[in-house]
Scaffold this active site. Structure first.
Site, PDB file in Angstrom:
ATOM      1  N   ASP A   1       0.705  -1.201   0.209  1.00  0.00           N
ATOM      2  CA  ASP A   1       0.129  -0.100  -0.178  1.00  0.00           C
ATOM      3  C   ASP A   1       0.692   1.482   0.085  1.00  0.00           C
ATOM      4  OD1 ASP A   1      -2.714   1.289   0.422  1.00  0.00           O
ATOM      5  OD2 ASP A   1      -1.685   2.178   2.256  1.00  0.00           O
TER       6      ASP A   1
ATOM      7  N   GLU B   1       1.003  -0.591  -5.152  1.00  0.00           N
ATOM      8  CA  GLU B   1      -0.287   0.417  -5.265  1.00  0.00           C
ATOM      9  C   GLU B   1       0.683   1.833  -5.521  1.00  0.00           C
ATOM     10  OE1 GLU B   1      -3.263   3.502  -3.600  1.00  0.00           O
ATOM     11  OE2 GLU B   1      -1.905   2.541  -2.284  1.00  0.00           O
TER      12      GLU B   1
END
Length: 584
Positions: free
Chosen positions: A270, A323
């Site tokens: 993330d 991401e």
């Protein structure tokens, strides 16, 4: 090794706190008395000691006295288990679970179902347990044909509203849903059913809760000491110190722990963009350039390269996903770049959603934006994400993003999903997208499963199941290199139609997208190879509650020079529809 370790004569505790003045372990075994079990410090700053009467299941924390005599109660950063919130102590734990099933083999038709475990379904308003989810979620995902479940972070976190993205326990699965061994059982049953498990993992920042990593031994041990590199102004959280070898080791050890101890099949990292850039979410004057005068965080880049190297060195079949939302080059370059397997294609996601928000009458002038996404489709190895981020914070659900009235909204959504499965890149849908729920996602409650009482919603769900099945069978849709794609017609902007082919060796599938609100009879579709083309998918089929009940399935090509193609098939196109034709 750091953490707590059960032995025949008690439990050994080890914690790294080089700046502490003193450290004691407190817990159920000593009534949380800081004077009873003081630990001893070695030359490199590790405090350790044995507690004879400590046992599995006891809660504990570290009582830390800083150099300036401030006192802290800290959870164990290496704990394998933690108390259920709002309690925050670590729990002595030793797993007894033995996995029965191997990880699924690596595959090309990666289709990911993104899930927040606390809100997929609930039992009378309460969380489903890992055991409940094993019975219900795994069965559903298999029936729908997804190859992977991607879990929003299940690393221990104190605040439900963070969705797991502000963590305190990087080695412990959250106790909200059960024990670590029950989580292992969930993964094992996924593997039994051929489903891979991907963890959303957060090395980009961590929670500022007092029992966590912040100022762990009285000083900045895990976070960068400079707030310009150690505090995230947008997320109100601390940023790891990527210049610290200890922090890099801590994070890489966490990733490997999930892979080796829990047999995880992939990790989605993330917030990579926030790690790469020193000026991320900062105004001028709130950051300082690196030694080369630019905005790259060199420590973070080094960490990400080492992370991927270590993971792939020991676990070749594990997939690493970034991401990452910027134009940083080489995210999936294994030699010169960061070394990820895949990167989320945020450009595709934004461009596609923006296009489908348009009234069809306004789409011709945006045809170039639609075509442009094909130009960068091969820059990295991509995942196409229609994720949780797109259905929260007043952005609207996927169905509510679509233009038009009720019927057209569903036709648009079916077209968007079909376009995703035809486009280059692996697929990701967040839970609820597949049933076209009208409400945004809310972490406090379950999905709106009751919408499946209505035929339009049933149609979308059935279509996703069929698309997953086609994706699993057709290699031409699975391989995403430049030679697996050919344009057939990118120039029919006035009618908002594009035609392209997906190719694998001798296999070809022609994709015809009519994104206009008009129907076209006897439309000439240019194709590369002469032969018979079988209709294998139609997003507007009546079985998906669409409008097209035409039963013709096979279309024979005829010679006809259209642009660079020398053959064509003649088909009828209904409004807002996508069709796949396979060369026989």
């Amino acid at each position: 090794k750091l953490g707590s370790f059960i032995q025949d004569n008690g439990v050994i505790f080890k914690v790294y706190a080089p700046n502490a003045k003193s450290v004691s372990v407190v817990g159920d075994f000593n009534s949380y008395d800081k004077s009873k079990n003081r630990l001893k410090k070695n030359k490199i700053g590790i405090w350790s000691g044995r507690v004879a009467n400590a046992k599995k299941g006891n809660s504990y924390k570290y009582f830390i006295q800083a150099k300036d005599d401030r006192e802290f109660l800290k959870a164990d950063p290496f704990a394998k288990y933690a108390e259920v919130k709002p309690n925050s102590a670590s729990i002595i734990f030793d797993s007894s679970y033995e996995f029965k099933y191997d990880n699924p083999k690596k595959q090309e038709n990666i289709s990911i179902y993104e899930v927040h475990l606390g809100s997929w379904k609930r039992n009378n308003g309460e969380y489903m347990s890992y055991k409940d989810l094993t019975r219900h979620l795994v069965k559903y995902v298999k029936r729908m044909g997804f190859t992977h479940i991607e879990l929003l972070p299940i690393t221990e976190h104190p605040f439900d509203g963070s969705w797991g993205y502000q963590d305190t326990g990087y080695f412990s699965p959250t106790s909200r849903y059960g024990s670590p061994d029950e989580f292992k059982y969930f993964i094992d049953v996924c593997h039994k059913n051929g489903i891979g498990v991907i963890l959303d993992w957060v090395p980009s920042h961590f929670a500022t809760d007092g029992h966590g990593l912040i100022a762990f031994d009285g000083e900045a041990l895990y976070e960068h000491p400079n707030p310009q590199k150690g505090y995230h102004p947008q997320w109100k959280s601390n940023i790891f110190n990527y210049d610290s070898d200890f922090v890099k080791s801590f994070l890489i050890s966490s990733a490997l722990w999930w892979i080796e101890e829990y047999k995880i099949d992939g990790i989605r990292v993330d917030g990579v963009a926030s790690m790469l850039y020193l000026d991320y979410a900062r105004e001028e004057g709130e950051w300082k350039p690196n030694e080369y005068g630019n905005n790259l965080n060199l420590g973070a880049i080094d960490f990400l390269k080492k992370l991927n190297h270590n993971v792939h060195k020991k676990n070749k079949n594990v997939i690493m996903i970034a991401e990452e939302s910027t134009t940083f080059l080489g995210v999936t370059d294994k030699k010169e770049g960061l070394g990820f397997d895949y990167k989320w294609n945020m450009g595709w996601m934004n461009d596609t959603i923006d296009y489908f928000k348009l009234d069809p009458i306004n789409r011709p002038e945006s045809q170039n934006n639609l075509n442009f996404m094909f130009s960068y489709a091969f820059d990295e190895n991509f995942v196409l994400p229609l994720s949780h981020d797109e259905v929260v914070h007043m952005k609207g659900s996927m169905i509510n993003k679509m233009s038009g009235l009720y019927d057209w909204q569903f036709a648009n959504l079916r077209s968007l999903y079909s376009f995703m499965y035809a486009f280059m890149g692996k697929k990701l849908l967040f839970m609820g997208n597949e049933i076209a729920q009208f409400n945004e996602w809310h972490y406090e409650s379950q999905l709106d499963w009751e919408v499946l009482e209505y035929p339009k919603h049933q149609g979308v769900q059935k279509m996703i199941k069929d698309l997953n099945s086609i994706y699993a069978k057709e290699k031409a849709l699975q391989y995403d290199n430049r030679d697996n794609f050919e344009w057939c017609n990118a120039d029919d902007a006035s009618r908002s139609i594009i035609v392209f082919e997906r190719v694998y060796k001798n296999e070809r599938i022609a994709i015809i997208c009519n994104f206009s609100g008009a129907s076209y009879e006897n439309y000439y579709v240019p194709v590369s190879i002469a032969g018979k083309y079988r209709l294998i998918f139609n997003s507007d089929s009546s079985k998906y509650n669409g409008t097209d009940s035409n039963r013709k399935r096979v279309f024979k090509s005829t010679p006809f020079n259209i642009g660079r193609k020398e053959h064509m098939i003649e088909v009828n196109l209904t409004p807002l529809s996508v069709r796949f034709f396979k060369l026989q």
